[in-house]
Scaffold this motif. Structure first.
Motif, mmCIF file in Angstrom:
data_model
loop_
_atom_site.group_PDB
_atom_site.id
_atom_site.type_symbol
_atom_site.label_atom_id
_atom_site.label_comp_id
_atom_site.label_asym_id
_atom_site.label_seq_id
_atom_site.Cartn_x
_atom_site.Cartn_y
_atom_site.Cartn_z
ATOM 1 N N PHE A 1 2.156 10.845 -2.966
ATOM 2 C CA PHE A 1 1.641 10.329 -1.699
ATOM 3 C C PHE A 1 0.379 11.324 -1.199
ATOM 4 C CE2 PHE A 1 5.476 7.955 -1.899
ATOM 5 C CZ PHE A 1 4.842 6.705 -1.586
ATOM 6 N N ARG A 2 -0.884 10.941 -0.950
ATOM 7 C CA ARG A 2 -1.941 11.679 -0.257
ATOM 8 C C ARG A 2 -2.448 11.235 0.773
ATOM 9 N NH1 ARG A 2 -3.310 15.479 -4.337
ATOM 10 N NH2 ARG A 2 -4.034 16.652 -2.579
ATOM 11 N N LEU A 3 -3.041 12.431 1.461
ATOM 12 C CA LEU A 3 -3.579 11.862 2.856
ATOM 13 C C LEU A 3 -4.993 11.907 2.414
ATOM 14 C CD1 LEU A 3 -3.554 11.640 5.799
ATOM 15 C CD2 LEU A 3 -4.407 14.151 6.034
ATOM 16 N N ARG A 4 -5.610 10.658 2.552
ATOM 17 C CA ARG A 4 -7.160 10.097 2.294
ATOM 18 C C ARG A 4 -7.957 10.682 3.315
ATOM 19 N NH1 ARG A 4 -7.493 6.630 -2.104
ATOM 20 N NH2 ARG A 4 -5.885 7.063 -3.289
ATOM 21 N N SER A 5 -7.517 10.604 4.789
ATOM 22 C CA SER A 5 -8.316 10.825 6.027
ATOM 23 C C SER A 5 -7.643 10.922 7.062
ATOM 24 C CB SER A 5 -9.432 9.747 6.084
ATOM 25 O OG SER A 5 -9.058 8.518 6.586
ATOM 26 N N LEU A 6 -8.213 11.875 8.111
ATOM 27 C CA LEU A 6 -7.469 11.867 9.544
ATOM 28 C C LEU A 6 -8.693 11.403 10.481
ATOM 29 C CD1 LEU A 6 -5.387 12.577 11.547
ATOM 30 C CD2 LEU A 6 -6.225 14.811 11.179
ATOM 31 N N GLU A 7 -8.860 10.299 11.183
ATOM 32 C CA GLU A 7 -9.880 9.987 11.994
ATOM 33 C C GLU A 7 -9.239 9.397 13.171
ATOM 34 O OE1 GLU A 7 -12.979 7.469 10.392
ATOM 35 O OE2 GLU A 7 -12.856 8.669 8.321
ATOM 36 N N ASN A 8 -9.629 10.082 14.573
ATOM 37 C CA ASN A 8 -9.206 9.594 15.654
ATOM 38 C C ASN A 8 -7.720 9.501 15.664
ATOM 39 O OD1 ASN A 8 -11.889 9.405 16.637
ATOM 40 N ND2 ASN A 8 -12.112 7.533 15.623
ATOM 41 N N GLY A 9 -7.039 10.300 15.338
ATOM 42 C CA GLY A 9 -5.417 10.219 15.448
ATOM 43 C C GLY A 9 -4.642 9.314 14.420
ATOM 44 N N VAL A 10 -5.544 8.775 13.355
ATOM 45 C CA VAL A 10 -5.155 7.876 12.489
ATOM 46 C C VAL A 10 -5.130 8.580 11.161
ATOM 47 C CG1 VAL A 10 -5.620 5.469 11.164
ATOM 48 C CG2 VAL A 10 -6.028 5.618 13.703
ATOM 49 N N ALA A 11 -3.933 8.600 10.724
ATOM 50 C CA ALA A 11 -3.745 9.400 9.290
ATOM 51 C C ALA A 11 -3.766 8.114 8.092
ATOM 52 C CB ALA A 11 -2.622 9.988 9.273
ATOM 53 N N THR A 12 -4.680 8.227 7.364
ATOM 54 C CA THR A 12 -4.521 7.199 6.123
ATOM 55 C C THR A 12 -3.962 7.733 4.760
ATOM 56 O OG1 THR A 12 -6.495 6.193 7.047
ATOM 57 C CG2 THR A 12 -6.090 5.726 4.946
ATOM 58 N N ILE A 13 -3.018 7.113 4.473
ATOM 59 C CA ILE A 13 -2.217 7.552 3.334
ATOM 60 C C ILE A 13 -2.231 6.891 2.161
ATOM 61 C CG2 ILE A 13 0.081 8.396 2.320
ATOM 62 C CD1 ILE A 13 0.867 8.756 5.214
ATOM 63 N N SER A 14 -2.328 7.349 1.015
ATOM 64 C CA SER A 14 -2.622 6.508 -0.302
ATOM 65 C C SER A 14 -1.200 5.779 -0.445
ATOM 66 C CB SER A 14 -3.136 7.364 -1.327
ATOM 67 O OG SER A 14 -1.768 8.387 -1.775
ATOM 68 N N THR A 15 -1.189 4.473 -1.067
ATOM 69 C CA THR A 15 0.039 4.028 -1.575
ATOM 70 C C THR A 15 -0.375 3.231 -2.699
ATOM 71 O OG1 THR A 15 1.951 2.319 -1.083
ATOM 72 C CG2 THR A 15 -0.358 1.829 -0.162
ATOM 73 N N PRO A 16 0.647 3.145 -3.787
ATOM 74 C CA PRO A 16 0.421 2.323 -4.946
ATOM 75 C C PRO A 16 1.053 0.904 -4.793
ATOM 76 C CG PRO A 16 2.829 3.339 -4.997
ATOM 77 C CD PRO A 16 1.998 3.619 -3.697
ATOM 78 N N ARG A 17 1.204 0.272 -3.665
ATOM 79 C CA ARG A 17 1.354 -1.117 -3.699
ATOM 80 C C ARG A 17 0.442 -1.752 -2.417
ATOM 81 N NH1 ARG A 17 5.383 -1.415 0.628
ATOM 82 N NH2 ARG A 17 5.560 -3.775 -0.289
#
Length: 146
Positions: free
Chosen positions: A52-68
Motif C-alpha cells: 500500500f502506498r500513499l498517492r497524495s495528501l491534500e487538505n487532510g485527505v490521504a489517498t492510498i493505493s489499493t488493488p481492488r
C-alpha cells in the motif's frame, strides 16, 4: 538573431520555465513522502504481497493505493497474490481467510494514516499500474462493465 526570433525565444523559454515550475510544484509533496515511509516501513504491511502506498495528501485527505475496487473484485487480486486460490468459490474458507487478510492490511494502512495529525480522512485509489503489471485490464469509466 533578429528581434522577432529573440523575443520569441525569450517568450518560449519563459513558458517552458513556468511549465517546469508548476510541474515540479505539483509533484513536490515532502509531507506525503514522509507519510508514505510510514506505510512502507511498517513490518506487517511490508510482509504483505501488495505494498500500500500513499498517492497524495491534500487538505487532510490521504489517498492510498489499493488493488481492488467495485470494478476489480478482491477475488481477482487474491488469485494473483495467492495462485493456490484460483478457481475457489468466494465462500471457500481459504478464500474467506485471504479476503480477511486483505481487509486487515487495508485497515492497518488506514489506521496508520489516520494516526497522523495532518490526516483527517482516507480515500482509496485503484492501483491500475500494479494490476496492469499483473495482466489485469481495468475497465475505463463509461465502458460496458464499469
Amino acid at each position: 538573431m533578429d528581434r522577432f526570433t529573440r523575443n520569441y525565444s525569450i517568450a518560449l523559454a519563459v513558458l517552458v520555465g513556468l511549465a517546469l515550475v508548476f510541474g515540479i510544484k505539483s509533484t513536490w509533496q515532502p509531507k506525503a513522502w514522509n507519510l508514505d515511509k510510514i506505510l512502507t516501513s511498517d513490518e506487517i504491511l511490508a510482509d504483505y504481497p501488495y505494498q500500500f502506498r500513499l498517492r497524495s495528501l491534500e487538505n487532510g485527505v490521504a489517498t492510498i493505493s489499493t488493488p481492488r475496487s467495485f470494478d476489480i473484485p478482491a477475488m481477482r487480486f487474491l488469485e494473483i497474490i495467492h495462485p493456490n486460490l484460483a478457481g475457489l468459490a468466494q465462500d471457500d474458507p481459504k478464500m474467506v481467510a485471504a479476503q480477511q487478510e486483505l481487509i486487515d492490511h487495508q485497515k492497518r494502512a488506514m489506521g496508520l494514516m489516520l494516526a497522523q495529525p495532518q490526516v483527517q480522512t482516507v480515500d482509496w485509489e485503484l492501483d491500475t499500474q500494479w494490476l496492469a503489471d499483473h495482466g489485469v485490464q481495468v475497465p475505463k469509466r463509461g465502458q460496458p462493465g464499469s
